[in-house]
Motif scaffolding. Structure first.
Motif, PDB file in Angstrom:
ATOM      1  N   ILE A   1      -8.026   0.232  -5.807  1.00  0.00           N
ATOM      2  CA  ILE A   1      -7.920  -1.062  -5.140  1.00  0.00           C
ATOM      3  C   ILE A   1      -9.263  -1.775  -5.041  1.00  0.00           C
ATOM      4  O   ILE A   1      -9.354  -2.982  -5.251  1.00  0.00           O
ATOM      5  CB  ILE A   1      -7.343  -0.875  -3.714  1.00  0.00           C
ATOM      6  CG1 ILE A   1      -5.962  -0.221  -3.776  1.00  0.00           C
ATOM      7  CG2 ILE A   1      -7.282  -2.201  -2.954  1.00  0.00           C
ATOM      8  CD1 ILE A   1      -5.452   0.264  -2.435  1.00  0.00           C
TER       9      ILE A   1
ATOM     10  N   LEU B   1       0.834  -1.190   0.000  1.00  0.00           N
ATOM     11  CA  LEU B   1       0.000   0.000   0.000  1.00  0.00           C
ATOM     12  C   LEU B   1       0.871   1.244   0.000  1.00  0.00           C
ATOM     13  O   LEU B   1       1.995   1.214   0.500  1.00  0.00           O
ATOM     14  CB  LEU B   1      -0.891   0.037   1.252  1.00  0.00           C
ATOM     15  CG  LEU B   1      -2.296  -0.563   1.209  1.00  0.00           C
ATOM     16  CD1 LEU B   1      -2.969  -0.384   2.558  1.00  0.00           C
ATOM     17  CD2 LEU B   1      -3.144   0.046   0.110  1.00  0.00           C
TER      18      LEU B   1
ATOM     19  N   THR C   1      -2.556   6.489  -2.129  1.00  0.00           N
ATOM     20  CA  THR C   1      -3.246   5.743  -3.181  1.00  0.00           C
ATOM     21  C   THR C   1      -4.756   5.973  -3.115  1.00  0.00           C
ATOM     22  O   THR C   1      -5.358   5.863  -2.037  1.00  0.00           O
ATOM     23  CB  THR C   1      -2.976   4.229  -3.042  1.00  0.00           C
ATOM     24  OG1 THR C   1      -1.584   3.995  -3.194  1.00  0.00           O
ATOM     25  CG2 THR C   1      -3.730   3.439  -4.100  1.00  0.00           C
TER      26      THR C   1
ATOM     27  N   VAL D   1      -5.408  -6.049  -0.485  1.00  0.00           N
ATOM     28  CA  VAL D   1      -4.020  -5.931  -0.967  1.00  0.00           C
ATOM     29  C   VAL D   1      -3.105  -7.006  -0.386  1.00  0.00           C
ATOM     30  O   VAL D   1      -2.066  -7.326  -0.965  1.00  0.00           O
ATOM     31  CB  VAL D   1      -3.430  -4.529  -0.677  1.00  0.00           C
ATOM     32  CG1 VAL D   1      -4.233  -3.453  -1.392  1.00  0.00           C
ATOM     33  CG2 VAL D   1      -3.343  -4.248   0.819  1.00  0.00           C
TER      34      VAL D   1
ATOM     35  N   ILE E   1      -9.787  -2.879   2.728  1.00  0.00           N
ATOM     36  CA  ILE E   1      -8.781  -2.645   1.683  1.00  0.00           C
ATOM     37  C   ILE E   1      -7.490  -3.389   2.001  1.00  0.00           C
ATOM     38  O   ILE E   1      -6.843  -3.966   1.104  1.00  0.00           O
ATOM     39  CB  ILE E   1      -8.525  -1.132   1.527  1.00  0.00           C
ATOM     40  CG1 ILE E   1      -9.737  -0.464   0.860  1.00  0.00           C
ATOM     41  CG2 ILE E   1      -7.252  -0.856   0.724  1.00  0.00           C
ATOM     42  CD1 ILE E   1      -9.691   1.045   0.858  1.00  0.00           C
TER      43      ILE E   1
END
Length: 403
Positions: free
Chosen positions: A106, A97, A101, A221, A217
């Motif tokens: 994502i 991450l 971003t 990831v 999130i």
């Protein structure tokens, strides 16, 4: 030049005074408890290397007279968000991450401010509560009772029963479904006023749903569930064996019953948005956690690099984001409260619980307080908590002045 005997006298005097202070603290807190309406609570005071004080008071269960101890487990509320902060910094260290971003780079579904769709919501916005995402009344749908719970109206005040009845009507959703229902245009509870009038990044507004979104999130990831990720990167390295995100992941025999301000037992519940407030721990285990974080902050690499700890716990907000011309009383890092006086930590409050967890970066002393009783409007309970916390602060002051 001091002689060995004089040095020994100083050492003995220090330990005698320290023990006397602990005895006085113990008696002071016990006297507060005996005149309070709190069912039970635990207290811990520590430096990065030493537990100075740990004790439990009152009952984990009023009916069975089960004592509240340092091993009693309960939900810690929004202090859970500090685990999102650690997981975030770990994912950044691993290159999975970046703080700036945009979240739509994502997510498998798009989340946009309805008034400012061209302004991306970023990871930093979520971590600093500046995403523009609001909880609104729909957030209360996150609280779900365990299956088979029965509510008897005669066991509660009229207000308590009304609130608990609403909780009982809530349905179970996955975290992903809950977020989509609240934040995407086709969602069941979606409204334009689920977002602030200001664009993302402009205004601080505490957001539980925004916090849970960042945990989701992190799952994406890392390709790992949030409970598994925190277990691997936080709980296992720190040897926190009495903590977890569910009742099943910890020792059920150590659980505290939780109570309303009137002393009525609240049935067990879970949060669908569990990363924002559903972590379960004991005073003993969370003390290990805070000590580990303090060591990292002061220069000992551990579950994170020291620079990551310090970045996470440094103030990020401007006066403009707080919409004030005054000096900021408290600021915010990445899921950590940061005050101008050097206090760093978080608090948590939910039905049946209150948690305080802070350390002072100048004094290098931290403290934790748990209780299994709601804190909303009852002035007696509020006053008791204030008196307990003041007694803790007074002991810390005496300790710092003697070292």
């Amino acid at each position: 030049m001091r002689t060995i005997s004089s040095i020994l006298c100083l050492v003995v005097s220090f330990y005698v005074n320290a023990q006397n202070s602990l005895d006085l603290l113990d008696k002071k807190i016990d006297s507060i408890y005996k005149t309070s309406k709190i069912a039970g609570f635990g207290v811990s005071i520590m430096t990065p290397d030493t537990i100075l004080y740990e004790n439990g008071f009152g009952y984990a269960d009023i009916v069975t007279k089960k004592k509240y101890t340092i091993n009693t487990i309960q939900n810690i509320g929004s202090v859970s968000k500090t685990f999102i902060g650690i997981a975030l910094m770990n994912a950044i260290e691993d290159g999975k991450l970046k703080i700036d971003t945009p979240i739509n780079d994502i997510l498998p579904f798009a989340i946009n401010h309805p008034k400012y769709p061209e302004v991306p919501i970023t990871i930093k916005h979520l971590a600093t509560h500046t995403s523009s995402i609001l909880d609104t009344d729909a957030y209360e749908k996150s609280y779900v009772f365990e299956k088979g719970i029965e509510l008897k109206e005669e066991n509660y005040t009229k207000e308590e029963y009304g609130e608990l009845k609403l909780m009982k009507s809530n349905k179970q959703y996955s975290l992903e479904s809950f977020l989509k229902n609240h934040l995407t245009p086709k969602g069941e509870w979606y409204k334009k006023n689920n977002f602030l009038k200001q664009k993302p990044g402009d205004r601080y507004e505490y957001s539980n749903i925004g916090s849970a979104l960042l945990a989701y999130i992190i799952e994406i990831v890392t390709n790992t569930s949030f409970p598994e990720y925190t277990q691997e990167h936080i709980l296992d390295p720190l040897q926190m064996s009495s903590s977890g995100w569910s009742y099943e992941s910890t020792n059920a025999e150590q659980y505290a019953s939780i109570y309303t301000e009137a002393g009525n037992e609240i049935p067990k519940y879970q949060l669908i948005t569990y990363p924002d407030g559903g972590f379960k721990s004991s005073i003993k285990d969370l003390s290990i956690y805070l000590q580990g974080l303090m060591k990292g902050y002061y220069g000992e690499d551990g579950i994170l690099k020291t620079e990551s700890f310090q970045e996470m716990m440094s103030p990020k907000l401007t006066k403009e984001q707080y919409n004030t011309k005054k000096e900021l009383r408290d600021n915010y890092g990445f899921f950590w409260e940061v005050s101008p006086t050097g206090k760093i930590g978080h608090n948590g409050s939910d039905p049946g619980i209150l948690t305080l967890m802070y350390f002072n970066k100048k004094e290098k002393v931290g403290a934790i307080f748990f209780m299994n009783t709601s804190l909303e409007k009852n002035k007696d309970i509020i006053r008791s908590v204030q008196n307990i916390w003041n007694a803790i602060k007074e002991y810390k002051k005496i300790y710092v002045n003697t070292i």
